[in-house]
Design an enzyme around this catalytic site. Structure first.
Site, PDB file in Angstrom:
ATOM      1  N   CYS A  46       0.834  -1.211   0.000  1.00 13.40           N
ATOM      2  CA  CYS A  46       0.000   0.000   0.000  1.00 13.40           C
ATOM      3  C   CYS A  46       0.869   1.261   0.000  1.00 13.40           C
ATOM      4  O   CYS A  46       0.555   2.255  -0.668  1.00 13.40           O
ATOM      5  CB  CYS A  46      -0.925   0.017   1.220  1.00 13.40           C
ATOM      6  SG  CYS A  46      -2.083  -1.360   1.252  1.00 13.40           S
TER       7      CYS A  46
HETATM    8  C1  BEZ Z   1       0.466  -4.580   1.784  1.00 14.17           C
HETATM    9  O1  BEZ Z   1       0.053  -3.480   1.442  1.00 14.17           O
HETATM   10  O2  BEZ Z   1       1.640  -4.878   1.736  1.00 14.17           O
HETATM   11  C2  BEZ Z   1      -0.498  -5.622   2.277  1.00 14.17           C
HETATM   12  C3  BEZ Z   1      -1.693  -5.245   2.875  1.00 14.17           C
HETATM   13  C4  BEZ Z   1      -2.554  -6.222   3.356  1.00 14.17           C
HETATM   14  C5  BEZ Z   1      -2.224  -7.552   3.205  1.00 14.17           C
HETATM   15  C6  BEZ Z   1      -1.037  -7.915   2.571  1.00 14.17           C
HETATM   16  C7  BEZ Z   1      -0.169  -6.942   2.113  1.00 14.17           C
END
Ligand code: BEZ
Length: 212
Positions: A46
């Site tokens: 994210c």
């Molecule tokens: C991420 O943004 O890295 C992420 C968010 C939720 C679950 C897995 C990865």
């Protein structure tokens, strides 16, 4: 919650964001818009996505497209995370990030897919036209960061279709030949496209990109 499909009205909502309260339809006006969800603040994928969208903001602006992100975290968490996004990607958050801790927006837009995760949003993208109808939906899993160049490419195609009665072929990029929509007769196509068209098949007519 209903599944949102292409051509449906994008639901209106009011929510807090890093740029103040957003009344979605008022905020959007008659512009194009991208509303995209991400699962969680302070997560790696994210962080890269939000920085990428911030870096591409001039490209969205150039196309007359407003962008808003949404996740189920609070405004305080969004504000605290913003520093990390700038640190890591070199791009400060420059578009509203909607706080949706009660999952109102997430449910309205069917962004929680319980068999993937019953509390966090998946990576949804909605491209919404000036008439507030949904023009594109994309759904990615939490583990895969999206390709926002592809989102811009689709917007280029959607805007061409809206303005010029052309479609775009596989892997088309801005500047390449377009396809005359089948609804136009050859006579109508000749009148509409002064640069002409080549009929590779009676139903596959190719014309130079009309706004070039
Ligand atoms: C991420 O943004 O890295 C992420 C968010 C939720 C679950 C897995 C990865």
């Amino acid at each position: 919650m209903t599944t949102l499909r292409l051509g449906d009205k994008a639901p209106d909502f009011s929510a807090s964001s890093t740029e103040g309260t957003i009344d979605f339809h008022d905020w959007k006006g008659d512009a194009w818009a991208v509303l995209f969800s991400h699962p969680r603040d302070f997560t790696p994928v994210c962080t890269t996505e939000l920085g990428r969208v911030a870096g591409l903001k001039p490209e969205f602006d150039r196309r007359g497209v407003k962008v808003a992100g949404v996740s189920v975290d609070s405004l305080e968490e969004h504000r605290a995370w913003a520093g990390d996004i700038e640190d890591v990607t070199g791009h400060a958050l420059n578009f509203p990030l909607i706080a949706d801790p009660d999952r109102k927006v997430a449910h309205l837009y069917d962004m929680i897919h319980p068999n993937a995760d019953d509390t966090l949003t998946v990576r949804s993208v909605f491209v919404i036209g000036p008439d507030n109808t949904i023009k594109l939906t994309l759904t990615y899993p939490a583990s895969t960061g999206r390709n926002f160049d592809e989102v811009l490419r689709v917007i280029d195609s959607l805007q061409l279709t809206a303005g010029y009665a052309v479609a775009t072929p596989a892997d088309w990029r801005d500047g390449e030949d377009c396809i005359v929509v089948p609804a136009l007769s050859d006579e109508e196509a000749r009148a509409r496209f002064p640069k002409g068209f080549e009929a590779r098949k009676p139903y596959l007519r190719v014309t130079p990109q009309p706004n070039r």
